[in-house]
Design an enzyme around this catalytic site. Structure first.
Site, PDB file in Angstrom:
ATOM      1  N   GLY A  48     -23.827 -86.185 -45.866  1.00 50.14           N
ATOM      2  CA  GLY A  48     -23.172 -87.405 -46.256  1.00 50.14           C
ATOM      3  C   GLY A  48     -23.378 -87.114 -47.807  1.00 50.14           C
ATOM      4  N   GLU A  49     -23.608 -88.145 -48.811  1.00 47.02           N
ATOM      5  CA  GLU A  49     -23.887 -88.236 -49.839  1.00 47.02           C
ATOM      6  C   GLU A  49     -25.197 -88.567 -50.447  1.00 47.02           C
ATOM      7  OE1 GLU A  49     -22.374 -86.500 -52.482  1.00 47.02           O
ATOM      8  OE2 GLU A  49     -23.814 -87.805 -53.837  1.00 47.02           O
ATOM      9  N   SER A  50     -26.051 -87.869 -50.883  1.00 48.76           N
ATOM     10  CA  SER A  50     -27.370 -88.218 -51.138  1.00 48.76           C
ATOM     11  C   SER A  50     -27.601 -89.386 -52.156  1.00 48.76           C
ATOM     12  CB  SER A  50     -28.210 -86.899 -51.454  1.00 48.76           C
ATOM     13  OG  SER A  50     -27.990 -86.464 -52.710  1.00 48.76           O
ATOM     14  N   CYS A  80     -28.244 -81.304 -45.016  1.00 46.86           N
ATOM     15  CA  CYS A  80     -27.439 -81.375 -46.039  1.00 46.86           C
ATOM     16  C   CYS A  80     -27.926 -82.497 -46.872  1.00 46.86           C
ATOM     17  CB  CYS A  80     -26.124 -81.242 -45.763  1.00 46.86           C
ATOM     18  SG  CYS A  80     -24.924 -80.787 -47.047  1.00 46.86           S
ATOM     19  N   ARG A 109     -29.008 -79.328 -55.547  1.00 45.38           N
ATOM     20  CA  ARG A 109     -27.916 -80.091 -55.000  1.00 45.38           C
ATOM     21  C   ARG A 109     -26.676 -79.404 -55.274  1.00 45.38           C
ATOM     22  NH1 ARG A 109     -25.754 -84.774 -57.303  1.00 45.38           N
ATOM     23  NH2 ARG A 109     -24.517 -85.573 -55.620  1.00 45.38           N
ATOM     24  N   ILE A 142     -21.155 -77.347 -46.244  1.00 49.20           N
ATOM     25  CA  ILE A 142     -20.268 -78.217 -47.117  1.00 49.20           C
ATOM     26  C   ILE A 142     -20.779 -78.937 -48.547  1.00 49.20           C
ATOM     27  CG2 ILE A 142     -18.678 -80.376 -47.023  1.00 49.20           C
ATOM     28  CD1 ILE A 142     -18.798 -79.644 -43.598  1.00 49.20           C
ATOM     29  N   ARG A 143     -20.586 -78.255 -49.551  1.00 46.07           N
ATOM     30  CA  ARG A 143     -21.151 -78.765 -50.653  1.00 46.07           C
ATOM     31  C   ARG A 143     -22.727 -79.061 -50.595  1.00 46.07           C
ATOM     32  NH1 ARG A 143     -18.487 -80.707 -54.882  1.00 46.07           N
ATOM     33  NH2 ARG A 143     -19.831 -82.421 -55.570  1.00 46.07           N
ATOM     34  N   HIS A 183     -24.683 -77.821 -41.503  1.00 48.07           N
ATOM     35  CA  HIS A 183     -24.528 -79.004 -40.654  1.00 48.07           C
ATOM     36  C   HIS A 183     -24.508 -78.514 -38.996  1.00 48.07           C
ATOM     37  CE1 HIS A 183     -23.366 -81.836 -43.613  1.00 48.07           C
ATOM     38  NE2 HIS A 183     -22.954 -80.969 -44.184  1.00 48.07           N
ATOM     39  N   GLU A 185     -24.530 -80.339 -36.628  1.00 51.00           N
ATOM     40  CA  GLU A 185     -23.971 -81.490 -36.087  1.00 51.00           C
ATOM     41  C   GLU A 185     -22.431 -81.247 -35.893  1.00 51.00           C
ATOM     42  OE1 GLU A 185     -25.231 -81.627 -38.936  1.00 51.00           O
ATOM     43  OE2 GLU A 185     -24.005 -82.763 -40.300  1.00 51.00           O
TER      44      GLU A 185
END
Ligand code: GLN
Length: 203
Positions: A48-50, A80, A109, A142-143, A183, A185
């Site tokens: 997601g977004e840390s 991630c 990051r 992904i990023r 990922h 998942e």
């Protein structure tokens, strides 16, 4: 008996991890409160977004309870953004972002840069793809962060095989804490979830 594994459900790809864990034989609980955290035998921190996850851990009063459970040895797996959350040291994050300090690594990051911010590759994963007849693992980035350095007691499980980022560390384990830059998942390959479920059973 199936272990009960929590998925931190503040933000990110909670549903995909829930499916992966169920496919690997775990019972799954979405964790948003301390009472839920108290019940689980292991915890997945999703992608997601840390920086958002860091803020929400504070909003939901979960930050200190989660740090305590991790210090007591709660098995955890971060993918991630989850890897970033578990790490002890983060490069290129916001100064106010907090993390959980459960894995003795330095993580950078958004490390793969603009050109190749998101990509896929097949890689070898120690303890999984070295089984007789096992296929390599498809890894989706992904990023993503990479692991820039590891402390004593941290085992490197996977690196990027080719290309500009060849050799970069993208999966690690320290005792009961597992983390991947990529990922698993999202690919339908549940072997990393299976690895974590085995780790939780053994703990
Ligand atoms: N770049 C994101 C972060 O810093 C992580 C991306 C992801 O989880 N797919 O948290």
């Amino acid at each position: 008996m199936s272990p009960l594994i929590g998925v931190l459900a503040l933000q990110g790809d909670v549903r995909e991890h829930t499916e992966g864990l169920r496919a690997a034989g775990a019972d799954v609980l979405a964790v948003r409160r301390v009472s839920e955290l108290d019940r689980v035998d292991g915890l997945v921190i999703p992608g997601g977004e840390s920086t958002a996850m860091s803020r929400l851990l504070g909003v939901f009063d979960l930050y200190d309870p989660l740090v305590s459970r991790l210090r007591e040895g709660l098995p955890a797996y971060g993918s991630c953004a989850g890897m970033i959350m578990l790490a002890s040291n983060i490069l290129d994050t916001r100064p106010d972002a907090r993390h959980l300090d459960a894995l003795d690594v330095t993580v950078r990051r958004n490390a793969f840069g603009r050109q190749v911010a998101s990509f896929e590759t097949d890689l070898e994963f120690a303890g999984i793809t070295d089984a007789p007849g096992a296929d390599p693992m498809r890894a989706v980035f992904i990023r993503a962060p990479w692991v820039e350095s590891v402390g004593d007691g941290v085992e490197v499980l996977a690196t990027v095989p080719t290309g500009p980022a060849a050799g970069r560390v993208v999966a690690v384990r320290q005792a009961n804490v597992l983390a991947t830059s990529f990922h698993p998942e999202v690919t339908g390959d549940h072997r990393v979830h299976g690895y974590f479920v085995d780790l939780v059973r053994a703990a």
